[in-house]
Design a protein around this motif. Structure first.
Motif, PDB file in Angstrom:
ATOM      1  N   LEU A  82     -40.557  18.530  64.499  1.00 22.72           N
ATOM      2  CA  LEU A  82     -40.139  19.487  65.527  1.00 22.72           C
ATOM      3  C   LEU A  82     -40.864  19.313  67.006  1.00 22.72           C
ATOM      4  O   LEU A  82     -40.453  19.265  68.164  1.00 22.72           O
ATOM      5  CB  LEU A  82     -40.555  20.850  65.081  1.00 22.72           C
ATOM      6  CG  LEU A  82     -39.645  21.452  63.936  1.00 22.72           C
ATOM      7  CD1 LEU A  82     -39.851  22.901  63.548  1.00 22.72           C
ATOM      8  CD2 LEU A  82     -38.170  21.400  64.456  1.00 22.72           C
ATOM      9  N   ILE A  83     -42.086  18.741  66.675  1.00 24.41           N
ATOM     10  CA  ILE A  83     -42.809  18.137  68.031  1.00 24.41           C
ATOM     11  C   ILE A  83     -42.155  17.490  68.925  1.00 24.41           C
ATOM     12  O   ILE A  83     -42.004  17.151  69.945  1.00 24.41           O
ATOM     13  CB  ILE A  83     -44.176  17.863  67.609  1.00 24.41           C
ATOM     14  CG1 ILE A  83     -44.951  19.155  67.122  1.00 24.41           C
ATOM     15  CG2 ILE A  83     -44.816  17.008  68.712  1.00 24.41           C
ATOM     16  CD1 ILE A  83     -46.511  18.699  66.512  1.00 24.41           C
ATOM     17  N   GLY A  84     -41.508  16.213  68.109  1.00 25.46           N
ATOM     18  CA  GLY A  84     -40.777  15.234  68.553  1.00 25.46           C
ATOM     19  C   GLY A  84     -39.636  15.894  69.326  1.00 25.46           C
ATOM     20  O   GLY A  84     -39.322  15.257  70.490  1.00 25.46           O
ATOM     21  N   LEU A 129     -30.863   6.283  57.713  1.00 28.38           N
ATOM     22  CA  LEU A 129     -30.490   7.922  57.515  1.00 28.38           C
ATOM     23  C   LEU A 129     -31.737   8.505  56.977  1.00 28.38           C
ATOM     24  O   LEU A 129     -31.587   9.700  56.796  1.00 28.38           O
ATOM     25  CB  LEU A 129     -29.470   7.877  56.446  1.00 28.38           C
ATOM     26  CG  LEU A 129     -28.029   7.152  56.664  1.00 28.38           C
ATOM     27  CD1 LEU A 129     -27.228   7.231  55.404  1.00 28.38           C
ATOM     28  CD2 LEU A 129     -27.292   8.023  57.744  1.00 28.38           C
ATOM     29  N   LYS A 130     -32.914   8.160  57.241  1.00 31.01           N
ATOM     30  CA  LYS A 130     -34.058   8.605  56.816  1.00 31.01           C
ATOM     31  C   LYS A 130     -34.339   9.080  55.490  1.00 31.01           C
ATOM     32  O   LYS A 130     -35.085   9.847  55.172  1.00 31.01           O
ATOM     33  CB  LYS A 130     -34.260   9.819  57.587  1.00 31.01           C
ATOM     34  CG  LYS A 130     -34.442   9.447  59.271  1.00 31.01           C
ATOM     35  CD  LYS A 130     -35.119  10.570  60.032  1.00 31.01           C
ATOM     36  CE  LYS A 130     -34.185  11.630  60.305  1.00 31.01           C
ATOM     37  NZ  LYS A 130     -33.271  11.283  61.524  1.00 31.01           N
ATOM     38  N   PHE A 131     -33.777   8.266  54.645  1.00 31.38           N
ATOM     39  CA  PHE A 131     -33.819   8.766  53.055  1.00 31.38           C
ATOM     40  C   PHE A 131     -34.945   7.808  52.487  1.00 31.38           C
ATOM     41  O   PHE A 131     -35.628   7.997  51.655  1.00 31.38           O
ATOM     42  CB  PHE A 131     -32.653   8.572  52.383  1.00 31.38           C
ATOM     43  CG  PHE A 131     -31.708   9.455  52.434  1.00 31.38           C
ATOM     44  CD1 PHE A 131     -31.765  10.910  52.096  1.00 31.38           C
ATOM     45  CD2 PHE A 131     -30.442   9.044  52.977  1.00 31.38           C
ATOM     46  CE1 PHE A 131     -30.865  11.803  52.598  1.00 31.38           C
ATOM     47  CE2 PHE A 131     -29.522  10.108  53.182  1.00 31.38           C
ATOM     48  CZ  PHE A 131     -29.610  11.374  52.963  1.00 31.38           C
ATOM     49  N   THR A 146     -34.707  27.961  63.874  1.00 33.12           N
ATOM     50  CA  THR A 146     -35.380  27.392  62.764  1.00 33.12           C
ATOM     51  C   THR A 146     -34.444  25.749  62.682  1.00 33.12           C
ATOM     52  O   THR A 146     -33.316  25.936  62.707  1.00 33.12           O
ATOM     53  CB  THR A 146     -35.268  28.079  61.649  1.00 33.12           C
ATOM     54  OG1 THR A 146     -34.099  28.387  61.186  1.00 33.12           O
ATOM     55  CG2 THR A 146     -36.090  29.432  61.954  1.00 33.12           C
ATOM     56  N   VAL A 147     -35.251  25.005  62.119  1.00 35.22           N
ATOM     57  CA  VAL A 147     -34.805  23.626  61.645  1.00 35.22           C
ATOM     58  C   VAL A 147     -35.176  23.145  60.436  1.00 35.22           C
ATOM     59  O   VAL A 147     -36.420  23.401  60.275  1.00 35.22           O
ATOM     60  CB  VAL A 147     -34.973  22.601  62.983  1.00 35.22           C
ATOM     61  CG1 VAL A 147     -34.148  21.258  62.426  1.00 35.22           C
ATOM     62  CG2 VAL A 147     -34.778  23.162  64.099  1.00 35.22           C
ATOM     63  N   ARG A 148     -34.380  22.754  59.452  1.00 38.87           N
ATOM     64  CA  ARG A 148     -34.670  22.320  58.261  1.00 38.87           C
ATOM     65  C   ARG A 148     -35.539  20.815  58.520  1.00 38.87           C
ATOM     66  O   ARG A 148     -35.279  20.055  59.407  1.00 38.87           O
ATOM     67  CB  ARG A 148     -33.718  21.909  57.425  1.00 38.87           C
ATOM     68  CG  ARG A 148     -33.137  23.285  56.989  1.00 38.87           C
ATOM     69  CD  ARG A 148     -32.469  23.296  55.691  1.00 38.87           C
ATOM     70  NE  ARG A 148     -31.650  24.492  55.491  1.00 38.87           N
ATOM     71  CZ  ARG A 148     -30.928  24.717  54.669  1.00 38.87           C
ATOM     72  NH1 ARG A 148     -30.710  23.825  53.592  1.00 38.87           N
ATOM     73  NH2 ARG A 148     -30.715  26.007  54.100  1.00 38.87           N
ATOM     74  N   TYR A 149     -36.332  20.630  57.234  1.00 42.23           N
ATOM     75  CA  TYR A 149     -36.993  19.223  57.231  1.00 42.23           C
ATOM     76  C   TYR A 149     -35.979  18.221  57.270  1.00 42.23           C
ATOM     77  O   TYR A 149     -34.866  18.360  56.775  1.00 42.23           O
ATOM     78  CB  TYR A 149     -37.908  19.680  55.976  1.00 42.23           C
ATOM     79  CG  TYR A 149     -38.612  18.482  55.522  1.00 42.23           C
ATOM     80  CD1 TYR A 149     -39.161  17.507  56.641  1.00 42.23           C
ATOM     81  CD2 TYR A 149     -38.928  18.139  54.140  1.00 42.23           C
ATOM     82  CE1 TYR A 149     -39.896  16.315  56.298  1.00 42.23           C
ATOM     83  CE2 TYR A 149     -39.487  17.032  53.839  1.00 42.23           C
ATOM     84  CZ  TYR A 149     -40.173  16.280  54.831  1.00 42.23           C
ATOM     85  OH  TYR A 149     -40.945  15.108  54.444  1.00 42.23           O
ATOM     86  N   LYS A 150     -36.486  16.995  57.552  1.00 41.08           N
ATOM     87  CA  LYS A 150     -35.525  15.917  57.772  1.00 41.08           C
ATOM     88  C   LYS A 150     -34.355  15.939  58.405  1.00 41.08           C
ATOM     89  O   LYS A 150     -33.400  15.123  58.309  1.00 41.08           O
ATOM     90  CB  LYS A 150     -35.305  15.656  56.385  1.00 41.08           C
ATOM     91  CG  LYS A 150     -36.499  14.952  55.576  1.00 41.08           C
ATOM     92  CD  LYS A 150     -36.239  14.258  54.329  1.00 41.08           C
ATOM     93  CE  LYS A 150     -37.326  14.037  53.463  1.00 41.08           C
ATOM     94  NZ  LYS A 150     -37.058  13.661  52.047  1.00 41.08           N
ATOM     95  N   ILE A 151     -34.339  16.579  59.475  1.00 42.23           N
ATOM     96  CA  ILE A 151     -33.018  16.950  60.430  1.00 42.23           C
ATOM     97  C   ILE A 151     -33.291  16.141  61.546  1.00 42.23           C
ATOM     98  O   ILE A 151     -32.700  15.301  62.190  1.00 42.23           O
ATOM     99  CB  ILE A 151     -32.710  18.531  60.761  1.00 42.23           C
ATOM    100  CG1 ILE A 151     -32.021  19.111  59.496  1.00 42.23           C
ATOM    101  CG2 ILE A 151     -31.736  18.325  61.752  1.00 42.23           C
ATOM    102  CD1 ILE A 151     -31.122  18.817  58.959  1.00 42.23           C
ATOM    103  N   MET A 152     -34.598  16.188  62.205  1.00 43.51           N
ATOM    104  CA  MET A 152     -34.892  15.636  63.499  1.00 43.51           C
ATOM    105  C   MET A 152     -35.924  14.599  63.225  1.00 43.51           C
ATOM    106  O   MET A 152     -36.541  14.310  62.086  1.00 43.51           O
ATOM    107  CB  MET A 152     -35.851  16.769  64.195  1.00 43.51           C
ATOM    108  CG  MET A 152     -35.160  18.111  64.806  1.00 43.51           C
ATOM    109  SD  MET A 152     -33.639  17.592  65.479  1.00 43.51           S
ATOM    110  CE  MET A 152     -32.687  19.292  65.595  1.00 43.51           C
ATOM    111  N   ASN A 153     -36.127  13.770  64.173  1.00 44.71           N
ATOM    112  CA  ASN A 153     -37.159  12.635  64.284  1.00 44.71           C
ATOM    113  C   ASN A 153     -38.606  13.103  64.432  1.00 44.71           C
ATOM    114  O   ASN A 153     -38.780  13.576  65.481  1.00 44.71           O
ATOM    115  CB  ASN A 153     -36.567  11.568  64.857  1.00 44.71           C
ATOM    116  CG  ASN A 153     -35.325  11.148  64.551  1.00 44.71           C
ATOM    117  OD1 ASN A 153     -34.772  10.828  63.218  1.00 44.71           O
ATOM    118  ND2 ASN A 153     -34.204  10.973  65.686  1.00 44.71           N
ATOM    119  N   ALA A 154     -39.480  12.422  63.522  1.00 40.42           N
ATOM    120  CA  ALA A 154     -40.973  12.503  63.881  1.00 40.42           C
ATOM    121  C   ALA A 154     -41.047  11.538  64.860  1.00 40.42           C
ATOM    122  O   ALA A 154     -40.760  10.342  64.845  1.00 40.42           O
ATOM    123  CB  ALA A 154     -41.621  12.451  62.672  1.00 40.42           C
ATOM    124  N   PRO A 155     -41.794  11.518  65.973  1.00 40.56           N
ATOM    125  CA  PRO A 155     -42.313  10.552  66.620  1.00 40.56           C
ATOM    126  C   PRO A 155     -43.457   9.846  66.018  1.00 40.56           C
ATOM    127  O   PRO A 155     -44.106  10.102  65.157  1.00 40.56           O
ATOM    128  CB  PRO A 155     -42.886  11.548  68.155  1.00 40.56           C
ATOM    129  CG  PRO A 155     -43.406  12.837  67.466  1.00 40.56           C
ATOM    130  CD  PRO A 155     -42.592  12.926  66.134  1.00 40.56           C
TER     131      PRO A 155
END
Ligand SMILES: Cc1cc2nc3c(=O)[nH]c(=O)nc-3n(C[C@H](O)[C@H](O)[C@H](O)COP(=O)(O)OP(=O)(O)OC[C@H]3O[C@@H](n4cnc5c(N)ncnc54)[C@H](O)[C@@H]3O)c2cc1C
Ligand SMILES: Nc1ncnc2c1ncn2[C@@H]1O[C@H](COP(=O)(O)O)[C@@H](O)[C@H]1O
Lengths: 263, 398
Positions: free
Chosen positions: B91-93, A256-258, B226-235
């Protein structure tokens, strides 16, 4: 000093659901002032206490949105403007900001425009900055403290992602204020009686300089809601027992990415 | 595109009309003996709005947008003094994923002071081109100069979609730029997708969070989200950098009426109501010193500790950290309750949390009715094991 406060009437409840046909059901029809806008009003009142001048309040909405202007009068604001027109309906952020900017031009010249941080229904926190762009004045968002009010400028503290900035902005400018900047006062009974018949100025699209209907309401809104649906329910509530629960918990929190595995 | 037309007959005072424009774009043409608008026009609409009735009018073509002219998914690089905010990589991911679907490139726009060497890092995450605006004027964030550079980037590149992190900074900058291009902006998207015709599918909670809305911007470009932090996955970071860096010249007229006087680090906030992660200790905690493991867990998760009322009464916690009817209402992304029974009064303050993990050795504890993950076990087993796993993974990657 001439100040304008932008306020909005929002549904009194956030208990909204979607029925099986995908239509919105709002339980209860009570409406109230957007709670964040109370802080904008209080900020304007605090500034008037030291600087003098006049505070206007403006809202775009249906005729019953007058109620929030009445409430603002009871808190001590001086003039009220209601922007109401069927052609404003269905406005997204851009069309709302444009309408408010047109209204502000029509209502007079202002040194300072104050917006709430966000609304509880739109919940975008974008209307203030977009309105400032249309008025071609600078804006400062997330203001958490008024440090000093001067004749030609205002000194503010604002919230940045990791820091607090102190800035000085010359008028005219627009600010959006954080919840908690000041404790909002309650409407006063004395003012309620005194302002009972106080006028509220109404503007429709025909009063604006830009009368192009295409720039207002739904037709002036670049974003379109294609569909609404209920969120995925967390009804998949899981029950774990047995061994190695700590390890399972660890894996789930990583998933869950926590927990950032490679931090 | 849209232009401003001048209706000469409605101008009485020519000098006054010329003075209207803050950019000096209204001129008197001696040859034609008429007022005209030069290329310096920024479409700020001041003349339309403040000028004499009917003198300056905006003339727009019927909105028809050639979507093929708008190419690329762009990401605004959110940073603090060159320190790149991790939402940027997330966001880049996402941008890469969207761009690949429609065969577009991924761009990043990086505005700041002394950031040239920082831009290289972005090339390890799958960006095709980074556009850098490096100038003293961008030392501190001020919305007008940043908007000018951002707008310059959009004019130069014509991206189809622009993603901005919903940080306090992004939420101030993105609407400003979107309004300058009179285009749509969708705040706090939680899901993003893209259609074959390059329309961005933006999904976000609406009307207070009980409903999701799917939003599109079918007739305007660029499309802002706009998208909040920790919503998308970083590559994953790639060892070999890819893509290129373009240094852009700084737009003129980037003066600002905002003067930054000072900047200070934020103090650590005490209020648990703002915390994204909360670990709650209940009466299962037998001794005050056992609270240590709860604090340790909260620290590892970047969260705060709260306690139930009996622990407050025992003097083991600050009354400001009580959750419930007579305490605070919280709505964190994650809440882990450790040996909390889940009384009505307690639940009243936390049922709206996004993920509720409950650890309790009593399988019938009422807390399990609201928990998304009900962990039937002893806190004295589960928490130490969890902490050990976290420590172990830190050692591996260190
Ligand atoms: C008007 C009013 C307002 C109140 N307001 C609040 C409020 O705002 N906030 C608040 O917290 N309380 C409030 N209370 C008190 C509330 O009713 C409960 O008494 C309190 O929340 C119970 O706290 P608890 O869950 O920590 O303790 P308990 O109810 O004693 O629960 C302890 C739980 O831990 C479990 N457990 C024990 N040992 C272990 C172990 N080793 N491993 C795993 N699980 C274990 C047990 O099975 C049990 O379920 C209020 C009460 C009233 C009357
Ligand atoms: N219809 C409206 N009328 C007046 N002010 C508004 C309206 N909508 C938004 N605002 C202002 O803009 C702020 C931010 O709103 P939002 O972008 O919807 O979160 C609010 O706190 C108000 O100050």
């Amino acid at each position: 000093m001439k100040t304008l406060v932008c306020i909005k009437q929002v549904p009194g409840t956030t208990e909204v659901k979607v029925d099986d046909n995908g239509n919105l059901i709002r339980s209860g029809i009570d409406a109230k002032m957007n709670p964040y806008d109370l802080y904008a009003i209080e900020t304007a009142l605090k500034i008037r206490e030291t600087q003098g001048g006049e505070i206007s309040v403006m809202t775009m909405g249906p005729p019953q949105a007058k109620e929030v202007i009445r409430e603002a009068y009871m808190m001590g604001l001086d003039n009220g403007f209601l922007l109401t027109d069927r052609r404003f309906a269905g406005a997204d952020v851009l069309a709302t900001s444009y309408t408010l900017a047109q209204g502000a031009y029509k209502a007079g010249e202002f040194d300072l425009i104050i917006c709430g941080k966000q609304t509880t229904d739109g919940d975008t926190a974008q209307v203030g900055p977009e309105m400032a762009e249309y008025l071609n004045i600078p804006h400062v968002a997330n203001v958490k403290k008024i440090v000093a009010c001067k004749e030609k400028s205002i000194v503010l503290e604002l919230e940045m992602p990791t820091t607090i900035q102190t800035v000085e902005v010359t008028y005219p400018c627009l600010i959006t204020v954080e919840k908690g900047i000041f404790q909002p006062r309650l409407p006063s009974y004395r003012l309620k009686k005194k302002t009972k018949y106080q006028e509220i100025t109404e503007f429709t699209l025909d009063d604006f300089k830009d009368k192009n209907e295409k720039r207002y309401g739904l037709s002036g809104s670049p974003t379109q809601v294609e569909q609404i649906f209920p969120p995925e329910q967390n009804t998949t509530s899981e029950r774990w027992d047995g061994q190695h629960l700590g390890e399972r918990l660890y894996n789930e929190l990583v998933e869950l990415k926590f927990i950032y595995k490679n931090k | 595109m849209a232009k401003i037309v001048v209706n000469q007959k409605n101008i009485d005072d020519i000098d006054e009309a010329i003075k209207l424009c803050p950019f000096g774009a209204i001129e008197w043409n001696e040859d034609d003996r008429q007022v005209q608008i030069s290329a310096a026009c920024k479409m700020c609409m001041i003349c339309v709005n403040k000028g004499p009735e009917g003198a300056f009018e905006l003339e727009e073509d019927e909105v028809f947008i050639d979507k093929s002219l708008w190419k690329g998914v762009s990401v605004y690089v959110d940073h603090d003094n060159g320190e790149i905010h991790p939402v940027t990589y997330e966001l880049i991911g996402k941008a890469r994923e969207l761009a690949d679907k429609i065969n577009h490139p991924v761009f990043a726009v990086f505005i700041g002071s002394d950031i040239k060497d920082k831009a290289d890092e972005l090339l390890h995450y799958g960006v095709d081109e980074v556009f850098v605006y490096d100038d003293e004027a961008f030392k501190d964030f001020r919305v007008m100069p940043y908007t000018a550079a951002f707008a310059d980037f959009i004019e130069k590149v014509s991206p189809s979609a622009v993603l901005v992190g919903a940080t306090t900074l992004g939420r101030s900058l993105a609407p400003r730029v979107a309004a300058r291009f009179k285009t749509g902006l969708t705040a706090d998207c939680t899901i993003l997708d893209i259609k074959e015709n390059t329309d961005l599918v933006q999904i976000r909670p609406a009307f207070g969070g009980n409903i999701m809305a799917q939003i599109c911007t079918p007739k305007h470009r660029p499309q802002f989200a706009t998208v909040r932090y920790k919503i998308m996955n970083a590559p994953e970071r790639m060892d070999e950098p890819q893509g290129e860096i373009t240094y852009c010249s700084i737009p003129e007229n980037i003066s600002s009426q905002v003067n930054v006087l000072s900047t200070k680090e934020k103090e650590v906030e005490e209020d648990i109501a703002d915390a994204e992660v909360i670990v709650v200790a209940g009466r299962a905690i037998k001794k005050e010193e056992d609270l240590k493991m709860v604090h340790e867990l909260a620290k590892e998760l970047g969260g705060k500790v709260a306690v139930t009322r009996p622990l407050i009464e025992a003097g083991w916690g600050d009354p400001k950290t009580q959750i419930g009817l007579s305490g605070r209402t919280v709505r964190p992304k994650l809440i882990i309750t450790c040996g909390v029974s889940g009384s009505v009064q307690f639940k009243a303050g936390m049922t709206n949390s996004e993920y509720i993990f409950a650890i309790n050795k009593d399988a019938n504890a009422p807390i399990f009715q609201v928990a998304h993950y009900g962990i039937v076990g002893d806190v004295y087993d589960v928490i130490p094991e969890l902490l050990a796993k976290i420590k172990q993974s830190e050692e591996v990657t260190a």
